[in-house]
Scaffold this active site. Structure first.
Site, short mmCIF file in Angstrom:
data_model
loop_
_atom_site.label_atom_id
_atom_site.label_comp_id
_atom_site.label_asym_id
_atom_site.label_seq_id
_atom_site.Cartn_x
_atom_site.Cartn_y
_atom_site.Cartn_z
CG ASP A 54 93.81 36.30 50.11
OD1 ASP A 54 93.46 36.15 49.66
OD2 ASP A 54 93.35 36.46 51.94
CD GLU A 228 84.50 30.56 43.74
OE1 GLU A 228 83.72 30.39 42.75
OE2 GLU A 228 83.78 30.35 44.12
CD GLU A 347 114.22 51.05 59.43
OE1 GLU A 347 114.72 49.42 60.16
OE2 GLU A 347 114.52 51.97 60.20
CD GLU A 349 113.10 46.42 59.30
OE1 GLU A 349 114.34 46.55 59.33
OE2 GLU A 349 112.38 47.54 59.52
CG ASP A 462 116.58 48.47 63.93
OD1 ASP A 462 115.77 48.37 62.78
OD2 ASP A 462 116.62 49.33 64.92
O1 FUB Z 1 92.61 34.39 52.11
C1 FUB Z 1 91.28 32.45 52.21
C2 FUB Z 1 90.73 33.10 51.56
O2 FUB Z 1 91.34 32.83 50.30
C3 FUB Z 1 89.94 34.23 50.74
O3 FUB Z 1 89.59 35.17 51.33
C4 FUB Z 1 89.75 34.58 49.47
O4 FUB Z 1 89.70 35.76 48.46
C5 FUB Z 1 90.83 33.60 48.61
O5 FUB Z 1 91.95 34.04 48.27
#
Ligand code: FUB
Length: 468
Positions: A54, A228, A347, A349, A462
């Site tokens: 996400d 969706e 860094e 990382e 580090d």
């Molecule tokens: O990551 C959990 C859920 O899955 C998200 O809120 C949606 O957008 C889907 O990616």
């Protein structure tokens, strides 16, 4: 905190599989050139030491800050507990800023640290997230605030900002200063945020999900359109874009446009087809240093899938009429913008591709690379050595016997430009600086820090820096 060799820490499964893949790649390196696969420039997904999902990118002060969710290793559902932050100045070397927001930030939240979004306003950073409200058992939208893009973030309200059981908030501040919060699955909602960004005027409005606005889904009478979840709204050239995850499951990315921030929306088609071993996808679109980028997630890492996702990025160019071209997932990712300066402190990382390593909070602030075992490595891409480096220094700690940092050029098995010995320091956070001579590091090359030593965990790093 350093965990003993066994049991393996969280992430160990992913680390071991990556080590196996690295072994496979090295095996390929040993077979004759005629049967080697073509050399792919693999910098995608962006982060290899933890599963991320996400994506929510934010451009601030010459860097891209990438806010993500975090899928647990071996997860079989969206059992997500915290969010992560990474940043980059060049789109390929990403610095891990750790976990500045988690379910624990919201005293009223019980589960489901799902897809969030960060905007900057009033000199502050507002992170909108969907979480489950313990009191109601429903999904609600919380908002956390910080003075810096990397936190620390605190719950701005001590309660949900808005709650209707739906998810995936996205904030958009229009040119006239009016801010909007969009969210929703299965519906699509918005509210007008007040200038304080933590309250709103009026009530939540449902955006009509018409097939004209969001395309036609077949075979689901309850959901006639493609929309969706995961709305991502922005304005470009006077046109408003709404990119979204379409038609679960599996999802593809699609978009609609409108003359205003609340519509009316017109469906424009596919942004990214169904690809990549994850039944969800999630868009994030930005412009950075003159280029446009689509962030998304897939299941491309070893062990990856629908609940063990990884954020990736592609560069794209809008068509002349403002439409978005179809963008495919690649393992190459976006090209590097500029180079990395090895003569300033970097860094550890900050990583283009990590094999076997993990990160953890460092005692002095920020993060360090840890869980290093023999043969692990870090690729840092496009390092501008220029006329040549003469020495290398690194801040290191070891609660064991230490080991060696090999400085290799071009690949993990490439020319050795230097070797730095790391001693035991009496603790995994007892830091000392080691320095060693360097030769042959000139021009702009990919740098591999390859770690060698005995068995078990070797040492932590580090930061590092070259001298001319
Ligand atoms: O990551 C959990 C859920 O899955 C998200 O809120 C949606 O957008 C889907 O990616």
């Amino acid at each position: 905190m350093k965990i003993p060799v066994s049991p393996f820490p969280a992430g160990a499964g992913l680390r071991r599989t990556l080590a196996w893949v690295l072994g496979l790649m090295l095996a390929f390196a040993l077979v004759p050139a005629a049967v080697q696969p073509s050399q792919a420039r693999a910098d995608n997904p962006i982060v290899q030491h933890v599963y991320t999902a996400d994506p929510a990118p934010l451009v601030h002060d010459g860097r891209v800050y990438l806010y993500t969710g975090h899928d647990e290793d071996g997860s079989t559902y969206f059992t997500m507990k915290d969010w992560r932050v990474f940043s980059s100045a060049d789109m390929v070397n990403w610095t891990d800023h750790g976990t500045p927001l988690s379910l624990a930030t919201f005293s009223w939240a019980s589960a489901d640290a799902w897809a969030g979004h960060v905007v900057q306003r009033n000199g502050k950073f507002y992170w909108y997230v969907p979480v489950k409200n313990r009191a109601t058992g429903r999904m609600a939208i919380g908002v956390a605030v910080a003075d810096s893009p990397t936190g620390p973030f605190r719950d701005a309200l001590g309660r949900p900002l808005v709650e209707n059981g739906e998810i995936d908030p996205h904030a958009f501040v229009d040119d006239d200063g009016q801010a909007y919060l969009y969210w929703g699955n299965p519906n699509l909602w918005y509210v007008k945020l007040n200038a304080d960004m933590i309250s709103f005027s009026g009530s939540a409005t449902k955006i009509p999900l018409t097939t004209q606005g969001f395309g036609t889904r077949t075979g689901n009478a309850d959901r006639p359109t493609l929309y969706e979840e995961g709305p991502w709204v922005y304005k470009r050239g006077g046109l408003y874009y709404l990119v979204f995850a379409a038609e679960c499951c599996s999802e593809f990315l699609a978009y609609s446009t409108a003359p205003g921030p609340t519509g009316p929306w017109t469906y424009r088609g596919t942004v990214m087809p169904r690809q990549g071993a994850s039944f969800t996808n999630h868009p994030g679109v930005i412009d950075f240093k003159g280029n446009s980028y689509l962030f998304y997630h897939n299941g491309a890492l070893p062990g990856g899938g629908g609940f063990t996702r990884s954020v990736a990025v592609e560069r794209f160019t809008y068509n002349a009429d403002g439409t978005i071209p179809t963008i495919n997932m690649t393992s190459a990712g976006a090209p590097q913008v500029g180079t990395l300066d090895p003569y300033v402190r970097q860094e550890a990382e900050t990583i283009a591709w990590g094999s076997g390593i993990e990160t953890e909070p460092a005692s002095g602030g920020g993060m360090n690379v840890g869980w290093i075992e023999n043969g692990d490595s870090i690729k840092v891409k496009g390092v501008a050595f220029g006329g040549g480096a003469s020495s290398f220094s690194a801040r290191v700690a070891s609660g064991a016997q230490g080991g060696t940092v090999e400085l290799r050029l071009g690949s993990a098995g490439g020319t050795v430009a230097g070797r730095c010995t790391v001693p035991g320091t009496g603790g995994w956070q007892n830091w000392t600086t080691v320095t060693c001579p360097v030769s042959g590091a000139t021009g702009t090359q990919d740098l591999y820090l390859r770690f060698t030593g005995g068995s078990g965990y070797l040492f932590n790093v580090d930061w590092w820096q070259f001298a001319r």
